[in-house]
Scaffold this active site. Structure first.
Site: not given
Length: 289
Positions: A78, A80, A239
């Protein structure tokens, strides 16, 4: 000769019994993660130049000094909150758009739970509820947000400490790396180029109209096809709960990084296969160290 192998057999028999005891002790005290991370180097008697590593119930040998094969051959990240800390610039763009309309603004930390599903969902989340279903206002707001963010997406954004070193360590070990993000592709690609260069990632895939956003499987499967990746040796890293589902929906194992926007509790609740706290821990997991 026969006596040597007799004692060698007894050595490994008692070693495995001891290892089982360690495992049972850890698991009985809720230390399963500690047990899983333990790797013991064993010198094999009278066999110079070799050593062995015992991973749970897997036992392999190799020449001393030769690198172990990585546990994962492909890793999809991922963006961001995972490799780039973009939160402050996203919050600034959201609040700038809100201020232009006289709407309430939000603290930077509140944006941790507004991002993750792409820019369309982010705009929907910061717009006042009274505009729900107002397509014209939504399109106008989205255009304003994209315009401001496009000009200011690098004001405060930076890689998380240790990320570049981790990526270089993985590439040196032969692991192929890619990025899959819900950020618009027109924003994601330039950010990767600026902060990570053009060589570290074999592929960068942002949100495009051809695929539904993560965690739906089609875009992840597209990335894997482009990479020629095997699901059994591919890991998805992110995250948030969206990222854990992204991996699982495509048949991959997912690892959560606790340094990102959401934190360990959400990742564990989402069913992450692993949760790591540092870039070094993530690299060790990927490389099977």
């Amino acid at each position: 000769f026969i006596i040597f192998f007799f004692f060698l057999f007894r050595f490994f028999f008692f070693f495995f019994q001891a290892e089982d005891g360690i495992r049972d002790f850890c698991l009985s005290r809720g230390l399963g993660d500690v047990y899983k991370r333990q790797i013991k180097d064993i010198q094999i008697p009278n066999m110079p130049g070799t050593h062995a590593q015992y991973h749970g119930v897997r036992f392999t040998t190799q020449a001393a000094g030769a690198p172990m094969a990585a546990a994962f051959s492909h890793v999809i990240f991922d963006l961001d909150g995972t490799i780039l800390n973009t939160l402050e610039d996203l919050a600034a763009a959201g609040n700038h758009t809100c201020e232009a309309h006289g709407w309430p603004t939000f603290a930077v930390d509140e944006y941790r739970y507004k991002v993750g599903n792409g820019m369309l969902k982010l705009v929907e989340r910061f717009m006042p509820a009274e505009y729900a279903g107002d397509g014209r206002m939504f399109e106008q707001t989205l255009a304003e947000f994209r315009a401001y963010y496009g000009e200011h997406k690098e004001d405060h954004t930076a890689p998380y400490a240790g990320t570049i070193e981790m990526l270089d360590r993985l590439r040196a070990a032969g692991v192929q790396l890619a990025v899959l993000t819900n950020k618009d592709h027109v924003s994601a690609a330039p950010l990767i180029e600026k902060y990570f260069g053009s060589e570290r990632f074999a592929l960068v895939q942002g949100r495009v109209d051809a695929f539904p956003p993560k965690p739906e499987a089609p875009v992840t499967l597209h990335v894997m096809k482009e990479l020629g990746a095997d699901p059994s040796t591919t890991l998805y890293v992110g995250d948030s709960n969206v990222d854990i589902l992204t991996g699982h929906n495509a048949g991959l194992k997912s690892v959560g990084v606790s340094w990102g926007f959401r934190g360990r509790a959400e990742l564990e609740a989402a069913g992450a296969d692993y949760v790591v706290d540092t870039q070094d821990e993530l690299a060790a997991l990927i490389l099977g160290e």
